[in-house]
Design a protein around this motif. Sequence first.
Motif, short mmCIF file in Angstrom:
data_model
loop_
_atom_site.label_atom_id
_atom_site.label_comp_id
_atom_site.label_asym_id
_atom_site.label_seq_id
_atom_site.Cartn_x
_atom_site.Cartn_y
_atom_site.Cartn_z
N LEU A 411 38.00 57.17 53.11
CA LEU A 411 38.99 58.23 53.26
C LEU A 411 38.50 59.53 52.62
O LEU A 411 38.69 60.62 53.18
CB LEU A 411 40.32 57.80 52.63
N SER A 412 37.86 59.43 51.48
CA SER A 412 37.38 60.63 50.78
C SER A 412 36.21 61.26 51.51
O SER A 412 36.13 62.50 51.61
CB SER A 412 36.98 60.27 49.35
N LEU A 413 35.32 60.45 52.04
CA LEU A 413 34.20 61.00 52.83
C LEU A 413 34.74 61.70 54.07
O LEU A 413 34.23 62.76 54.46
CB LEU A 413 33.22 59.89 53.20
N CYS A 414 35.73 61.11 54.69
CA CYS A 414 36.34 61.77 55.85
C CYS A 414 36.94 63.12 55.47
O CYS A 414 36.78 64.12 56.17
CB CYS A 414 37.42 60.88 56.46
N ASP A 415 37.65 63.16 54.34
CA ASP A 415 38.24 64.43 53.88
C ASP A 415 37.18 65.50 53.69
O ASP A 415 37.36 66.65 54.10
CB ASP A 415 38.97 64.21 52.54
N MET A 416 36.09 65.13 53.02
CA MET A 416 35.08 66.12 52.66
C MET A 416 34.19 66.51 53.82
O MET A 416 33.64 67.62 53.87
CB MET A 416 34.24 65.60 51.49
N LEU A 417 34.03 65.60 54.80
CA LEU A 417 33.09 65.85 55.89
C LEU A 417 33.79 66.14 57.20
O LEU A 417 33.22 66.03 58.29
CB LEU A 417 32.17 64.64 56.03
N GLY A 418 35.06 66.55 57.12
CA GLY A 418 35.76 67.11 58.27
C GLY A 418 36.14 66.14 59.35
O GLY A 418 36.27 66.52 60.53
N ILE A 419 36.37 64.86 59.00
CA ILE A 419 36.83 63.86 59.98
C ILE A 419 38.34 63.72 59.83
O ILE A 419 38.82 63.31 58.78
CB ILE A 419 36.12 62.51 59.77
#
Length: 420
Positions: A411-419
């Motif tokens: 979830l955090s990677l999605c937040d930071m990488l625009g997913i």
Amino acid sequence: MPATKKQLHDQVLAHKQDLVDLCSVLIRIKNQSPLDPQGPGIDFVRAYLAQHGIDSERLVAAAGEEYPVVYARMGSDQGFHVVLNGHVDVVPAGNPDGWDFDPFGGEVRDGKILGRGASDMKCGLAVLLFSMGVLSDAGADLKGDIRLHVVCDEEIAGSGTLWFCENGYADGADAVIVGEPTGHDTIEIGQKGILHLTLTAHGTPGHGSTGNYKGDNAITKLARVLVNVDDLTAVPGHYLPSQERALANSRTIAERTIDHPKVANVIDHCSANVGVIQGGGKINQVPDLASAQIDIRMPYGCRHEDVVAAVDALLAKSGVSGVEAGYEWISEGNYTDDDSVLVTSVKKNIEDVWGEECLPAYQWASSDAAHYRALGCPTIQFGPANNAGIHGYNEDVDVEDVVHAAEIYMLSLCDMLGIE
């Protein structure tokens, strides 16, 4: 259509057994530092990435061929840049009789993954690898890149992560997540610096039979200094007003973790541990030389001159002459703002997944996170953990903690990488 945040989260849950299996396989790789070869662990990391279509490099870093590092990258040049850091090595298991299970069995029992490195940090590393694998398998459209840094010398205070930082592999990183064990109630956002203090006492040799009357015993002289070493814990840090919230959180976490009435001081004051004492050569000779090595951890803003002044006062209070102090300054206290995008995203996702409050806090120890912060990269540590067994017997981690950590990473990677 590119995968959405919800779809990627669903994929984590759909493949959680694969994640648990990955943890077990990593634990079965016996790579104690410095007892065992590290090649098998490094090779496995690369093989796992290749299975998920992720290219990687095995690089010979500062520690040489016996302690290589793995670098992998996925995504694009433009956008947000994330580094994931982990280590594959573990501390020695020690006496097998001290364990209630095979430390390298990777057994899963009663909702726990068992074995050396379960918390520190084979399962944290598994979460990093698994997260990248899920993103790659889904063909996720990253608005930026993920860089993976894996080292195998962390448990012997190695140089792998420092080498990554010194050779440009973290340049431009907007966020760094180190998968070291924290548990879900905290995110580590700052750490103490390290100072190694050596006290050396000089005496005069003589025959042991007249040692109470003739000669000058360096060991007993040093002992009169060491009984006052706790005075160094009065040296404070110096914090900014913007750090007060994290400082209060840190005291709370320390009080939850360590049962001692004054433990909150471990966050914002120096600590001092006498770790090594050497002296003398023969039982029947008055020793003319003795030394003690003291591990001092310095809070943020602790000034070198304050520590030196405290040591000088300690020597004066002890009332002995002929004792010298030597200093090796290893690192400074360091931190990441608790309102950075990295911290706020991970904190929100922890609280959403667990339904509990998470406190971004400073750590009383030190780690490789300091190298990234020295470059100006916002850096946290977050990973699954049961702290009781770390570096001891019967190390384990809860399956629930590992699965939730994977959800939070995704979830955090999605937040930071625009997913979205």
